[in-house]
Design a protein around this motif. Structure first.
Motif, PDB file in Angstrom:
ATOM      1  N   LEU A 321      17.850   0.073  11.263  1.00 51.98           N
ATOM      2  CA  LEU A 321      17.253   0.905  12.309  1.00 51.98           C
ATOM      3  C   LEU A 321      16.734   2.220  11.732  1.00 51.98           C
ATOM      4  O   LEU A 321      15.716   2.755  12.201  1.00 51.98           O
ATOM      5  CB  LEU A 321      18.286   1.169  13.410  1.00 51.98           C
ATOM      6  CG  LEU A 321      17.777   1.951  14.617  1.00 51.98           C
ATOM      7  CD1 LEU A 321      16.663   1.176  15.325  1.00 51.98           C
ATOM      8  CD2 LEU A 321      18.916   2.248  15.598  1.00 51.98           C
ATOM      9  N   ILE A 322      17.406   2.749  10.730  1.00 50.96           N
ATOM     10  CA  ILE A 322      16.913   3.969  10.088  1.00 50.96           C
ATOM     11  C   ILE A 322      15.516   3.730   9.525  1.00 50.96           C
ATOM     12  O   ILE A 322      14.622   4.582   9.657  1.00 50.96           O
ATOM     13  CB  ILE A 322      17.895   4.418   8.990  1.00 50.96           C
ATOM     14  CG1 ILE A 322      19.207   4.903   9.621  1.00 50.96           C
ATOM     15  CG2 ILE A 322      17.284   5.525   8.135  1.00 50.96           C
ATOM     16  CD1 ILE A 322      20.294   5.204   8.608  1.00 50.96           C
ATOM     17  N   GLU A 323      15.325   2.586   8.881  1.00 57.15           N
ATOM     18  CA  GLU A 323      14.013   2.273   8.324  1.00 57.15           C
ATOM     19  C   GLU A 323      12.971   2.045   9.421  1.00 57.15           C
ATOM     20  O   GLU A 323      11.781   2.329   9.226  1.00 57.15           O
ATOM     21  CB  GLU A 323      14.108   1.027   7.434  1.00 57.15           C
ATOM     22  CG  GLU A 323      15.056   1.166   6.246  1.00 57.15           C
ATOM     23  CD  GLU A 323      14.533   2.157   5.231  1.00 57.15           C
ATOM     24  OE1 GLU A 323      13.306   2.340   5.170  1.00 57.15           O
ATOM     25  OE2 GLU A 323      15.350   2.751   4.494  1.00 57.15           O
ATOM     26  N   ALA A 324      13.420   1.504  10.576  1.00 57.81           N
ATOM     27  CA  ALA A 324      12.475   1.123  11.631  1.00 57.81           C
ATOM     28  C   ALA A 324      12.377   2.149  12.744  1.00 57.81           C
ATOM     29  O   ALA A 324      11.897   1.846  13.835  1.00 57.81           O
ATOM     30  CB  ALA A 324      12.899  -0.229  12.219  1.00 57.81           C
ATOM     31  N   ARG A 325      12.796   3.398  12.513  1.00 55.10           N
ATOM     32  CA  ARG A 325      12.882   4.380  13.597  1.00 55.10           C
ATOM     33  C   ARG A 325      11.538   4.964  14.006  1.00 55.10           C
ATOM     34  O   ARG A 325      11.436   5.577  15.068  1.00 55.10           O
ATOM     35  CB  ARG A 325      13.830   5.508  13.186  1.00 55.10           C
ATOM     36  CG  ARG A 325      13.277   6.407  12.088  1.00 55.10           C
ATOM     37  CD  ARG A 325      14.316   7.382  11.573  1.00 55.10           C
ATOM     38  NE  ARG A 325      13.761   8.321  10.599  1.00 55.10           N
ATOM     39  CZ  ARG A 325      13.564   8.037   9.316  1.00 55.10           C
ATOM     40  NH1 ARG A 325      13.881   6.849   8.854  1.00 55.10           N
ATOM     41  NH2 ARG A 325      13.045   8.951   8.502  1.00 55.10           N
TER      42      ARG A 325
END
Length: 415
Positions: A321-325
């Protein structure tokens, strides 16, 4: 016990003979050209029985004499058959003893003797076994040309068999295994594809297909094969899970655009699409292909039931999720606040929630979470650097350049 029975029978015969022949006063008279001969009935019966015995012995002697050439041929054929069987057993012994040159010579001797033996010349299974032993020995001796020629002869003999196709299946499986030893993945897959459905689903055949698919860089085919092997309990549960996750990730990493990624995502098994680790890898690949919204779509169902997952799964989903935020919608905020309350002791979840809050410019909520993430040694270095840079951005929003420079230095110092 047998001798006792024979003695009893002898006594019975003696008693019957004494009771019937002892009081027999009958006569038998024979007339021949004016000659007359009288015999007692007992003597005539004895002579008649003796004559019948002589006739039977004479008939057997004549039959044995007439059949002598045939029996001699059968005896020679039996000797050749025994010699062929002995040579084949010798070949097996030498092969398993790693003396492959001798094994090949013994197998060739067995085949040569079998050609001159009618009973073995028609035995296709014997020929196939001999050819396979010779081919296996040549394979061990690195004589690929001779091995392939011998394997073709074995296949030809196997196809001529009128019984079950076990010999042909064995020939194809061995050929596939040897092709893999030669790093010839297409050849191995071709031989495995020719197997009948029942043989193709055997554990050994599936293992060969898995190895060939991985060697041919066909991760999706390898994934489907590994799934079948897992159903057959060919691996322990832990090994099966690790292998399936690895192959699923390798499959998704092969996507070159978003459309291909979506197609591959639909082709993998539903059980793999329910695996949080696989979903996290898929989300990473989607972000690399500039499809953050697609990654968020795949991650959302797991964040709705985050408490049901194992800690390592939550960590993988949080890092994904950090990468896709980027561009995340406001509808995520309630579930993220709930995750922060339930799993505030897990650095990955804290980092993910803090960075999403920062992405939504909720700086007041994000600051404390980002500070916790930046100072958490359990997080990957990349995640900690991102947290420090987010704090630097927050400091600049608040016109605190000194704090921003300090955060940038801290980010650069993370290794």
């Amino acid at each position: 016990m047998r001798s006792v029975i024979w003695i009893v029978l002898l006594f019975v015969v003696a008693v019957v003979a004494a009771s019937t022949l002892g009081t027999n006063d009958g006569l038998v008279t024979l007339y021949w050209r004016g000659w007359r001969t009288d015999f007692s009935l007992n003597l005539f019966v004895i002579l008649l029985a003796a004559a019948c015995g002589v006739l039977v012995i004479a008939a057997q002697a004549i039959h044995a004499l007439v059949s002598l050439p045939r029996r001699a041929g059968e005896w020679r054929a039996l000797r050749r058959e025994r010699a062929a069987q002995s040579a084949l057993r010798e070949s097996l012994t030498e092969y398993f003893g790693a003396r492959f040159g001798r094994a090949r010579k013994a197998a060739q001797k067995a085949l040569a003797v079998a050609e001159d033996t009618p009973t073995l010349a028609a035995d296709n299974d014997f020929r196939v076994l001999g050819e396979l032993l010779a081919a296996g020995s040549l394979h061990r001796l690195q004589d690929r040309t001779g091995r392939d020629e011998t394997l073709l002869r074995a296949m030809k003999a196997a196809r001529q068999s009128s019984g079950p196709r076990i010999a042909e299946e064995a020939t194809r499986l061995l050929g596939a295994e040897w092709a893999l030893d030669d790093r010839d993945a297409p050849g191995a897959l071709e031989k495995l594809a020719a197997l009948p459905p029942g043989a193709a689903r055997r554990t050994h055949a599936l293992r060969l297909r898995l190895k060939a698919a991985r060697m041919a860089r066909q991760p999706l085919e390898a994934l489907h094969t590994a799934r079948l092997l897992a159903k057959h309990q060919a691996f322990s549960p832990l090994v099966a899970q690790s292998l399936l996750r690895s192959l699923a990730a390798e499959t998704l990493e092969g996507a070159h655009d978003v459309q291909q990624l979506r197609r591959l995502w639909g082709q993998i098994d539903a059980a793999d699409r329910r695996d949080p680790q696989v979903v996290a890898r898929a989300a990473h690949r989607a972000v690399q292909l500039d499809a953050a919204e697609e990654a968020q779509h795949w991650l959302r169902p797991f964040w709705d039931r985050l408490s049901e997952l194992a800690r390592e799964d939550r960590e993988a989903l949080a890092l994904a999720l950090i990468e896709a935020r980027r561009g995340i919608a406001a509808e995520w905020l309630p579930r993220l606040e709930s995750a922060a309350q339930s799993h505030g002791h897990e650095p990955a979840v804290v980092a993910a929630v803090g960075m999403v809050f920062a992405e939504r410019q909720l700086w007041g909520k994000a600051r404390r979470l980002l500070e916790q993430a930046a100072m958490a040694p359990a997080l990957p270095a990349r995640t900690r650097r991102i947290a420090w840079r987010q704090l630097a951005e927050l400091a600049r929003e608040q016109s605190d350049e000194a704090r921003a420079v300090e955060c940038e230095r801290a980010a650069a110092a993370v290794d």
